[in-house]
Design a protein around this motif. Structure first.
Motif, PDB file in Angstrom:
ATOM      1  N   TYR A 310       0.882  -1.245   0.013  1.00 24.58           N
ATOM      2  CA  TYR A 310      -0.011   0.059   0.237  1.00 24.58           C
ATOM      3  C   TYR A 310       0.997   1.214   0.218  1.00 24.58           C
ATOM      4  O   TYR A 310       0.579   2.156  -0.921  1.00 24.58           O
ATOM      5  CB  TYR A 310      -1.064  -0.017   1.033  1.00 24.58           C
ATOM      6  CG  TYR A 310      -1.872   1.080   1.319  1.00 24.58           C
ATOM      7  CD1 TYR A 310      -3.070   1.091   0.676  1.00 24.58           C
ATOM      8  CD2 TYR A 310      -1.276   2.314   2.088  1.00 24.58           C
ATOM      9  CE1 TYR A 310      -3.684   2.343   0.990  1.00 24.58           C
ATOM     10  CE2 TYR A 310      -2.083   3.295   2.238  1.00 24.58           C
ATOM     11  CZ  TYR A 310      -3.457   3.536   1.651  1.00 24.58           C
ATOM     12  OH  TYR A 310      -4.209   4.492   1.983  1.00 24.58           O
ATOM     13  N   ARG A 311       1.882   1.286   0.751  1.00 24.55           N
ATOM     14  CA  ARG A 311       2.677   2.422   0.983  1.00 24.55           C
ATOM     15  C   ARG A 311       3.624   2.673  -0.330  1.00 24.55           C
ATOM     16  O   ARG A 311       3.712   3.880  -0.850  1.00 24.55           O
ATOM     17  CB  ARG A 311       3.678   2.321   2.150  1.00 24.55           C
ATOM     18  CG  ARG A 311       2.971   2.382   3.450  1.00 24.55           C
ATOM     19  CD  ARG A 311       2.145   3.732   3.653  1.00 24.55           C
ATOM     20  NE  ARG A 311       1.722   3.925   5.216  1.00 24.55           N
ATOM     21  CZ  ARG A 311       0.782   4.537   5.291  1.00 24.55           C
ATOM     22  NH1 ARG A 311       0.135   5.497   4.488  1.00 24.55           N
ATOM     23  NH2 ARG A 311       0.411   4.607   6.855  1.00 24.55           N
ATOM     24  N   VAL A 312       4.010   1.609  -0.988  1.00 26.39           N
ATOM     25  CA  VAL A 312       4.852   1.817  -2.027  1.00 26.39           C
ATOM     26  C   VAL A 312       3.802   2.586  -3.246  1.00 26.39           C
ATOM     27  O   VAL A 312       4.469   3.234  -3.964  1.00 26.39           O
ATOM     28  CB  VAL A 312       5.351   0.442  -2.757  1.00 26.39           C
ATOM     29  CG1 VAL A 312       5.749   0.464  -4.127  1.00 26.39           C
ATOM     30  CG2 VAL A 312       6.454  -0.058  -1.815  1.00 26.39           C
ATOM     31  N   ILE A 313       2.684   1.924  -3.431  1.00 25.37           N
ATOM     32  CA  ILE A 313       1.778   2.590  -4.561  1.00 25.37           C
ATOM     33  C   ILE A 313       1.378   3.938  -3.963  1.00 25.37           C
ATOM     34  O   ILE A 313       1.331   5.045  -4.939  1.00 25.37           O
ATOM     35  CB  ILE A 313       0.459   1.491  -4.362  1.00 25.37           C
ATOM     36  CG1 ILE A 313       0.929   0.368  -5.244  1.00 25.37           C
ATOM     37  CG2 ILE A 313      -0.542   2.383  -5.372  1.00 25.37           C
ATOM     38  CD1 ILE A 313      -0.540  -0.824  -4.930  1.00 25.37           C
ATOM     39  N   GLN A 314       1.170   4.183  -2.708  1.00 28.29           N
ATOM     40  CA  GLN A 314       1.004   5.590  -2.291  1.00 28.29           C
ATOM     41  C   GLN A 314       1.906   6.668  -2.662  1.00 28.29           C
ATOM     42  O   GLN A 314       1.804   7.823  -2.955  1.00 28.29           O
ATOM     43  CB  GLN A 314       0.738   5.614  -0.731  1.00 28.29           C
ATOM     44  CG  GLN A 314       0.241   6.803  -0.072  1.00 28.29           C
ATOM     45  CD  GLN A 314      -0.112   6.795   1.386  1.00 28.29           C
ATOM     46  OE1 GLN A 314       0.711   6.409   2.006  1.00 28.29           O
ATOM     47  NE2 GLN A 314      -1.149   7.193   1.805  1.00 28.29           N
ATOM     48  N   GLU A 315       3.226   6.292  -2.230  1.00 28.43           N
ATOM     49  CA  GLU A 315       4.410   6.920  -2.526  1.00 28.43           C
ATOM     50  C   GLU A 315       4.431   7.282  -3.880  1.00 28.43           C
ATOM     51  O   GLU A 315       4.845   8.330  -4.414  1.00 28.43           O
ATOM     52  CB  GLU A 315       5.633   6.382  -1.624  1.00 28.43           C
ATOM     53  CG  GLU A 315       7.024   7.494  -2.085  1.00 28.43           C
ATOM     54  CD  GLU A 315       6.701   8.677  -1.487  1.00 28.43           C
ATOM     55  OE1 GLU A 315       7.560   9.664  -1.832  1.00 28.43           O
ATOM     56  OE2 GLU A 315       5.863   8.971  -0.590  1.00 28.43           O
ATOM     57  N   ALA A 316       4.452   6.190  -4.575  1.00 27.19           N
ATOM     58  CA  ALA A 316       4.659   6.293  -6.344  1.00 27.19           C
ATOM     59  C   ALA A 316       3.665   7.007  -6.848  1.00 27.19           C
ATOM     60  O   ALA A 316       4.213   8.111  -7.496  1.00 27.19           O
ATOM     61  CB  ALA A 316       4.635   4.930  -6.949  1.00 27.19           C
ATOM     62  N   LEU A 317       2.359   7.038  -6.347  1.00 25.25           N
ATOM     63  CA  LEU A 317       1.482   7.987  -7.099  1.00 25.25           C
ATOM     64  C   LEU A 317       1.619   9.349  -6.633  1.00 25.25           C
ATOM     65  O   LEU A 317       1.456  10.339  -7.487  1.00 25.25           O
ATOM     66  CB  LEU A 317      -0.003   7.439  -6.916  1.00 25.25           C
ATOM     67  CG  LEU A 317      -0.497   6.038  -7.341  1.00 25.25           C
ATOM     68  CD1 LEU A 317      -1.686   5.590  -7.035  1.00 25.25           C
ATOM     69  CD2 LEU A 317      -0.298   6.144  -8.929  1.00 25.25           C
ATOM     70  N   THR A 318       2.133   9.677  -5.431  1.00 23.97           N
ATOM     71  CA  THR A 318       2.441  10.966  -4.807  1.00 23.97           C
ATOM     72  C   THR A 318       3.412  11.702  -5.707  1.00 23.97           C
ATOM     73  O   THR A 318       3.375  12.583  -5.959  1.00 23.97           O
ATOM     74  CB  THR A 318       2.652  10.920  -3.472  1.00 23.97           C
ATOM     75  OG1 THR A 318       1.718  10.278  -2.591  1.00 23.97           O
ATOM     76  CG2 THR A 318       2.943  12.261  -2.836  1.00 23.97           C
ATOM     77  N   ASN A 319       4.427  10.841  -6.053  1.00 22.18           N
ATOM     78  CA  ASN A 319       5.458  11.293  -6.843  1.00 22.18           C
ATOM     79  C   ASN A 319       5.255  11.687  -8.156  1.00 22.18           C
ATOM     80  O   ASN A 319       5.582  12.629  -8.882  1.00 22.18           O
ATOM     81  CB  ASN A 319       6.731  10.164  -7.004  1.00 22.18           C
ATOM     82  CG  ASN A 319       7.410  10.340  -5.578  1.00 22.18           C
ATOM     83  OD1 ASN A 319       7.573  11.180  -4.951  1.00 22.18           O
ATOM     84  ND2 ASN A 319       8.252   9.171  -5.344  1.00 22.18           N
ATOM     85  N   VAL A 320       4.149  10.851  -8.775  1.00 27.87           N
ATOM     86  CA  VAL A 320       3.359  11.191 -10.093  1.00 27.87           C
ATOM     87  C   VAL A 320       2.915  12.561  -9.965  1.00 27.87           C
ATOM     88  O   VAL A 320       2.955  13.328 -10.681  1.00 27.87           O
ATOM     89  CB  VAL A 320       2.659  10.066 -10.541  1.00 27.87           C
ATOM     90  CG1 VAL A 320       2.004  10.596 -11.911  1.00 27.87           C
ATOM     91  CG2 VAL A 320       3.574   8.682 -10.863  1.00 27.87           C
ATOM     92  N   GLN A 321       2.151  12.587  -8.744  1.00 31.95           N
ATOM     93  CA  GLN A 321       1.442  14.032  -8.834  1.00 31.95           C
ATOM     94  C   GLN A 321       2.255  15.168  -8.624  1.00 31.95           C
ATOM     95  O   GLN A 321       1.811  16.374  -9.382  1.00 31.95           O
ATOM     96  CB  GLN A 321       0.286  13.724  -7.264  1.00 31.95           C
ATOM     97  CG  GLN A 321      -0.573  14.898  -7.255  1.00 31.95           C
ATOM     98  CD  GLN A 321      -1.445  14.957  -8.388  1.00 31.95           C
ATOM     99  OE1 GLN A 321      -2.472  13.931  -8.056  1.00 31.95           O
ATOM    100  NE2 GLN A 321      -2.047  15.931  -8.831  1.00 31.95           N
ATOM    101  N   LYS A 322       3.394  14.963  -8.060  1.00 34.71           N
ATOM    102  CA  LYS A 322       4.283  16.107  -7.748  1.00 34.71           C
ATOM    103  C   LYS A 322       5.113  16.146  -8.926  1.00 34.71           C
ATOM    104  O   LYS A 322       5.315  17.219  -9.002  1.00 34.71           O
ATOM    105  CB  LYS A 322       4.945  15.862  -6.458  1.00 34.71           C
ATOM    106  CG  LYS A 322       4.274  16.015  -5.279  1.00 34.71           C
ATOM    107  CD  LYS A 322       4.882  16.067  -4.196  1.00 34.71           C
ATOM    108  CE  LYS A 322       5.864  14.737  -3.775  1.00 34.71           C
ATOM    109  NZ  LYS A 322       6.822  14.868  -2.684  1.00 34.71           N
ATOM    110  N   HIS A 323       5.735  15.298  -9.470  1.00 34.55           N
ATOM    111  CA  HIS A 323       6.610  15.728 -10.546  1.00 34.55           C
ATOM    112  C   HIS A 323       6.336  15.422 -12.143  1.00 34.55           C
ATOM    113  O   HIS A 323       7.042  15.686 -12.856  1.00 34.55           O
ATOM    114  CB  HIS A 323       7.762  14.670 -10.119  1.00 34.55           C
ATOM    115  CG  HIS A 323       8.459  14.700  -8.843  1.00 34.55           C
ATOM    116  ND1 HIS A 323       9.219  15.721  -8.470  1.00 34.55           N
ATOM    117  CD2 HIS A 323       8.207  13.920  -7.739  1.00 34.55           C
ATOM    118  CE1 HIS A 323       9.541  15.853  -7.198  1.00 34.55           C
ATOM    119  NE2 HIS A 323       8.932  14.624  -6.851  1.00 34.55           N
ATOM    120  N   ALA A 324       5.119  14.730 -12.320  1.00 37.65           N
ATOM    121  CA  ALA A 324       4.900  14.249 -13.702  1.00 37.65           C
ATOM    122  C   ALA A 324       4.215  15.168 -14.717  1.00 37.65           C
ATOM    123  O   ALA A 324       3.966  14.860 -15.892  1.00 37.65           O
ATOM    124  CB  ALA A 324       4.458  12.810 -13.547  1.00 37.65           C
ATOM    125  N   GLY A 325       3.651  15.994 -13.969  1.00 37.65           N
ATOM    126  CA  GLY A 325       2.912  17.314 -14.520  1.00 37.65           C
ATOM    127  C   GLY A 325       1.613  17.023 -14.760  1.00 37.65           C
ATOM    128  O   GLY A 325       0.936  15.917 -14.286  1.00 37.65           O
TER     129      GLY A 325
END
Length: 409
Positions: A310-325
């Motif tokens: 759960y935490r891996v998915i949460q952090e990965a999507l958070t990074n997408v939200q912040k960095h991917a545009g």
């Protein structure tokens, strides 16, 4: 500290003084013994005699050598043994008890060396002193004084070896106790450090995820406040929901620091993949397009693996939200492959967008620590043509403290 304890502490601090006192006591015993004649005539068993000057000189030299028995035990044994042989060969009947100093010296050697050396030196000392007394002494070979030398040297070697063994045993017990204490302290420090890292990871995951959502929704609300107030209200509603969720998770995480038995300690289960749809929904409400594909065949994971996924998915999507545009899309897949669960998060960020560095940042570091702690593997990095990829392989079965695999459904 009483008088006896102070005396013991003083003697341990000044071993030379203890040896000098022992030498003086041995000197008194040997001088007193030199005045006794066990072979008197006319049926009298014990009589007094006057020892000669040579015997008194040998007695004094043997006792004086004992002062240095701790510093040079083998040298002192050689000196006292030589004096005993000289007395046996040159002394008149009856002899002075010079061998007493050699017995004390042999005991010292046996108590300070190993057992094989004790046997070798003890046998050599018994053979030389007893042989010299029997073969070259003025008394018959079967005289009780000759047999006494053999018995006393044997007992000295045995007693010294016993004392050395007991001292080594006590030292080993103390060393094991000290090592166990150090191990307990190191284990306690390690557990504290692991707990601090775990809480830090949880706090980072909770704060980073919800604050990122709050930031996005607040930006949307500020942008459409004047022209589309309804959409602004919806964005602010998402902000309120994200902040409430953040507070609840922070309360649960910080509550783990409470002592056991605290009625205010959290009782809610840790989040897992059963809350994946709810997690993805928070990102979709923030404008991120997320597609989910699951092929985990209804596997029930251990709590630690479930939380890590759960935490891996949460952090990965958070990074997408912040960095991917703003136009980024994310794909999440959860697949059961044999004894492992594979978690993959992809995004289509453009090459010009800023991607998280796989070697820095607490988010990726926290993910790696979580996965590694479960004996899994994590690979992260940019994708060819743009975007970022997070791939975690987690064991479906965890390891117990004894190394045996734990049970899963």
């Amino acid at each position: 500290m009483n008088t006896l304890d102070r005396a013991r502490a003083h003697l341990k601090a000044h071993p030379m003084a203890l040896d000098a006192a022992l030498a003086a006591a041995v000197l008194v015993c040997m001088v007193a013994g030199s005045f006794v004649d066990p072979h008197s005539q006319d049926g009298v068993t014990w009589t007094l005699r006057t020892p000669d000057l040579a015997s008194l000189t040998l007695i004094t030299l043997g006792a004086t050598a004992l002062v240095f028995r701790r510093r040079a035990p083998r040298t002192v044994l050689a000196v006292t043994g030589t004096l005993s042989v000289i007395e046996s060969v040159t002394g008149d009947d009856p002899r002075a008890p010079v061998a007493m100093s050699a017995v004390i010296a042999l005991y010292t050697v046996a108590s300070t060396t190993d057992r094989p050396t004790t046997w070798r030196i003890g046998l050599l000392t018994m053979t030389v002193l007893t042989g010299a007394a029997m073969l070259a002494g003025p008394l018959p070979w079967y005289a009780q004084e000759n047999l006494a030398i053999f018995a006393w040297t044997g007992m000295a070697a045995t007693a010294g070896d016993a004392i050395r063994s007991r001292r080594a045993f006590v030292d080993a017990i103390k060393e094991r106790a000290e090592r166990a204490e150090r191990t307990r302290e190191e284990e306690a420090r390690r557990r504290v450090a692991e707990e601090r890292l775990r809480i830090a990871r949880d706090l980072h995951d909770v704060v980073a995820h919800h604050i990122a959502l709050v930031n996005v929704q607040a930006g949307v609300a500020a942008h459409v406040m004047d022209k589309r107030p309804d959409q602004a209200k919806e964005a602010l509603s998402h902000v309120r929901e994200a902040s409430r969720s953040a507070l609840n998770e922070l309360r649960a995480t910080v509550g783990l620091l409470r002592q056991s038995g605290d009625p205010e300690a959290p009782t809610e289960p840790a989040p897992g993949l059963d809350l994946l749809d709810e997690l993805v929904g928070t990102f979709r409400s923030a404008g991120l397009q997320v597609e989910v594909a699951r092929a985990d065949q209804g596997t029930t994971l251990p709590a630690a693996v479930d939380l890590a996924a759960y935490r891996v998915i949460q952090e990965a999507l958070t990074n997408v939200q912040k960095h991917a545009g703003n136009s980024a899309k994310a794909e999440v897949s959860v697949v059961r492959v044999g004894p492992h669960m594979e978690i993959t998060v992809l995004d289509n960020g453009t090459p010009d967008d800023t991607a998280p560095n796989s070697g820095g940042g607490h988010g990726l570091l926290g993910m790696r620590e979580r996965v590694t702690a479960l004996r899994g593997t994590l690979t992260t990095g940019p994708r060819y043509g743009g975007g970022f990829r997070v791939h975690a392989i987690l064991p479906v079965r965890t390891r117990t403290a004894t190394g045996e695999p734990g049970e899963t459904v």
